[in-house]
Design a protein around this motif. Structure first.
Motif, PDB file in Angstrom:
ATOM      1  N   LEU A   1      40.560 -33.962  43.113  1.00 29.31           N
ATOM      2  CA  LEU A   1      41.011 -32.583  42.936  1.00 29.31           C
ATOM      3  C   LEU A   1      40.875 -31.793  44.238  1.00 29.31           C
ATOM      4  O   LEU A   1      41.822 -31.130  44.687  1.00 29.31           O
ATOM      5  N   PHE A   2      39.710 -31.870  44.875  1.00 30.39           N
ATOM      6  CA  PHE A   2      39.422 -31.070  46.065  1.00 30.39           C
ATOM      7  C   PHE A   2      40.261 -31.489  47.268  1.00 30.39           C
ATOM      8  O   PHE A   2      40.719 -30.637  48.032  1.00 30.39           O
ATOM      9  N   PHE A   3      40.463 -32.778  47.436  1.00 28.49           N
ATOM     10  CA  PHE A   3      41.084 -33.258  48.672  1.00 28.49           C
ATOM     11  C   PHE A   3      42.556 -33.649  48.550  1.00 28.49           C
ATOM     12  O   PHE A   3      43.188 -33.981  49.543  1.00 28.49           O
ATOM     13  N   ALA A   4      43.105 -33.570  47.325  1.00 28.93           N
ATOM     14  CA  ALA A   4      44.513 -33.952  47.171  1.00 28.93           C
ATOM     15  C   ALA A   4      45.317 -32.996  46.300  1.00 28.93           C
ATOM     16  O   ALA A   4      46.543 -33.095  46.278  1.00 28.93           O
ATOM     17  N   VAL A   5      44.656 -32.090  45.591  1.00 28.50           N
ATOM     18  CA  VAL A   5      45.362 -31.272  44.604  1.00 28.50           C
ATOM     19  C   VAL A   5      45.114 -29.776  44.800  1.00 28.50           C
ATOM     20  O   VAL A   5      46.057 -28.985  44.879  1.00 28.50           O
ATOM     21  N   LEU A   6      43.872 -29.387  44.869  1.00 27.67           N
ATOM     22  CA  LEU A   6      43.481 -27.979  44.854  1.00 27.67           C
ATOM     23  C   LEU A   6      43.999 -27.233  46.083  1.00 27.67           C
ATOM     24  O   LEU A   6      43.842 -27.686  47.211  1.00 27.67           O
ATOM     25  N   ARG A   7      44.586 -26.072  45.850  1.00 26.92           N
ATOM     26  CA  ARG A   7      45.048 -25.204  46.930  1.00 26.92           C
ATOM     27  C   ARG A   7      43.922 -24.211  47.251  1.00 26.92           C
ATOM     28  O   ARG A   7      43.658 -23.284  46.483  1.00 26.92           O
ATOM     29  N   HIS A   8      43.237 -24.447  48.355  1.00 28.47           N
ATOM     30  CA  HIS A   8      42.101 -23.594  48.705  1.00 28.47           C
ATOM     31  C   HIS A   8      41.934 -23.562  50.210  1.00 28.47           C
ATOM     32  O   HIS A   8      42.477 -24.397  50.934  1.00 28.47           O
ATOM     33  N   ASP A   9      41.157 -22.597  50.699  1.00 28.46           N
ATOM     34  CA  ASP A   9      40.970 -22.402  52.127  1.00 28.46           C
ATOM     35  C   ASP A   9      39.501 -22.104  52.415  1.00 28.46           C
ATOM     36  O   ASP A   9      39.032 -20.992  52.168  1.00 28.46           O
TER      37      ASP A   9
END
Length: 272
Positions: free
Chosen positions: A46-54
């Motif tokens: 989720l964190f490294f391939a899906v989630l849009r975050h900065d």
């Protein structure tokens, strides 16, 4: 990066997250390794391939939201946040220390954490609130929430499940870490959850059932959930408690016990 390379990268990241989880909990002398390890593959993907975050802008208004309802498994969350760049990795070894921002349950003072959690059964309601806020504000961000299988014995989960379907929260994706154990033993003995898929379907959710340690299946599940309209989605992920460390796997003892120094050495050896 092609698909094969992406999966190899995620598997390597997941192994590193497992090492950090063991090191953190061992240093603290307390914590919850079993459920942290069982959900590692799911949330690493989720964190490294899906989630849009900065990480440089944790309050970016258009970020996707992630909430860990089973807050006792926060060593995984902390490891992912540090690896992503929200704070320095050396902070990880302050887990559960007095004055540390990395407490035994998540706290919103920690960069990257949306809200406190740990009181089981409440996280789906929190995520539902985020989902509804996005709709009211006409934002396109998505909301993900990780739940434990023992946790969904709580009535509040099913109230939130009913409401999410009623309001057609298609921007909401729940992830169930179905490892079969809770603090007192096997879920099937304490309060059997089956037939689980049909229960969520009856509540109006789109259900996706996967092997929670297969990166290909995990990535496909997230992609599919993003395409579902007019209803929320739940990924029911079959996992192994304590995954990655042989003597912790399917062992209820390690739901909430830190490994000894010798056990830590053995666990890290297995995770090389």
């Amino acid at each position: 990066m092609n698909r094969k390379e992406e999966i190899a990268m995620l598997e390597a990241k997941a192994k590193e997250m497992r090492r950090l989880i063991i090191e953190m909990i061992s240093r603290a002398g307390s914590g919850h390794p079993g459920g942290s390890l069982s959900s590692t593959d799911l949330i690493t993907a989720l964190f490294f391939a899906v989630l849009r975050h900065d990480p440089k802008n944790p309050k970016w208004p258009d970020r996707d939201r992630f909430h860990m309802s089973k807050g006792h498994c926060c060593p995984l969350w902390y490891a992912l946040l540090a690896e992503s760049g929200y704070f320095s990795k050396d902070k990880l070894m302050t887990l559960r220390q007095f004055g540390s921002m990395l407490q035994g349950h998540p706290d919103s003072r920690t960069p990257g954490i949306e809200s406190a959690s740990g009181s089981l059964g409440q996280g789906l309601s929190v995520a539902l609130g985020m989902s509804l806020a996005a709709k009211i504000d006409k934002k396109d961000y998505r909301v993900y929430v990780l739940m434990g299988d023992g946790e969904i014995q709580e009535g509040n989960i099913w109230e939130a499940a009913m409401a999410a379907a009623h309001y057609k929260c298609d921007n909401l994706c729940a992830i169930l870490d179905y490892n079969g154990f809770q603090i007192d033993g096997a879920t099937r003995d304490i309060m059997n959850l089956e037939p689980l898929v049909s229960k969520w379907q009856a509540f109006g959710w789109h259900t996706i059932e996967i092997d929670g340690h297969n990166m290909e299946e995990i990535l496909k599940a997230y992609k599919k959930a993003c395409k579902i309209k007019e209803k929320p989605s739940i990924i029911i992920a079959h996992t192994v408690k304590g995954k990655g460390v042989s003597f912790m796997e399917n062992t209820v003892e390690f739901h909430g016990r830190a490994p000894t120094a010798e056990e830590t050495r053995k666990a890290l050896k297995e995770l090389e």
